[in-house]
Design an enzyme around this catalytic site. Structure first.
Site, short mmCIF file in Angstrom:
data_model
loop_
_atom_site.label_atom_id
_atom_site.label_comp_id
_atom_site.label_asym_id
_atom_site.label_seq_id
_atom_site.Cartn_x
_atom_site.Cartn_y
_atom_site.Cartn_z
CB SER A 141 -0.89 0.01 1.25
OG SER A 141 -1.51 1.26 1.44
CE1 TYR A 154 -4.12 -2.21 4.79
CE2 TYR A 154 -3.38 0.04 4.39
CZ TYR A 154 -3.80 -1.19 3.92
OH TYR A 154 -3.89 -1.40 2.56
#
Length: 259
Positions: A141, A154
């Site tokens: 990501s 995350y």
């Protein structure tokens, strides 16, 4: 048909980016095995994408090493080999930094990072046994680099995945196994809707940092995955490719019209 005769395993393959990648891999000639905890969605994905001749579905919790081993074994039983491993399964929890519990931390890390590590390790052992190399793709990501405090666990898991990709690429290069990663920006998936687009203010904040002025589509990430899995990317290893609409290179915010 650049993936003709290849066999790919995709974790988190029942929906979102995993399903999009499965669909693209099949279109490019591969056989696919998806692993997920969402049984009904997996069955629907298998039916939608062509049935058991080209795709198999296996219930798999990637936070448990033995279930990843079973997933790889099922792929070998079904299609004879594993050439591509896409570690895609992941979760995001939007939380205030000070509210994160040990259980919250462990849950995100076990799925996002531990699952990717053992997915890479177990798939690599199968590829080495086959003796023909392979490709491992980790779904990272832009948050591997960017600091969004409400997505702390995350972001930390994806930062770890960046290093996992690097060290695995070096460790596995002698076996002709490439290890790469994809770092999407904001893509129109259920995960983004829950974790990022929780309010209009949150949507505007994301768009103000995206030069392309829109979210990406799952198919746009799948096209990158297919490229990285193919011989077109034969000299790429240890790298993360960012389909992010320009977000990683932006050092200012851009105006967003009222919607």
């Amino acid at each position: 048909m650049k993936l003709k005769d290849k066999v790919a395993v995709i974790t988190g393959g029942a929906q979102g980016l995993g399903r999009a990648c499965a669909e693209r891999f099949i279109a490019d000639g591969a056989k696919v095995v998806i692993g997920d905890i969402a049984g009904s969605e997996m069955a629907q994905t298998q039916e939608d994408l062509g049935g058991a001749d080209v795709i198999r579905a296996v219930e798999c919790d990637v936070s448990r090493r033995e279930e990843i081993e079973r997933l790889i074994a099922c792929a070998v039983d079904a299609f004879g080999r594993v050439d591509i491993m896409l570690n895609n399964a992941g979760i995001a929890r939007a939380q205030d930094f000070l509210d994160i519990t040990e259980a919250d931390y462990n849950t995100v890390m076990d799925i996002n990072l531990k699952g990717a590590f053992f997915g890479a390790q177990i798939a690599a052992r199968q590829m080495i046994a086959q003796g023909e190399g392979g490709v491992i793709i980790n779904m990272s990501s832009v948050n591997a680099h960017l600091a969004i405090p409400t997505l702390a666990t995350y972001a930390m898991s994806k930062g770890g995945m960046k290093q996992l990709t690097s060290v695995a690429a070096v460790a596995l290069a002698p076996h002709n196994i490439r290890v790469v990663a994809i770092g999407p920006g904001t893509i129109l998936t259920e995960l983004a809707a829950k974790a990022v687009f929780s309010s209009d203010a949150a949507r505007r904040s994301v768009m103000s940092r995206t030069p392309a002025g829109r979210c990406g589509l799952p198919s746009e990430v799948a096209s990158v995955a297919s490229f990285l899995a193919s011989d077109d990317a034969s000299y790429i290893t240890g790298q993360t490719i960012y389909p992010d609409g320009g977000r990683m290179v932006l050092n200012y915010t851009v105006p967003v019209a009222d919607a």
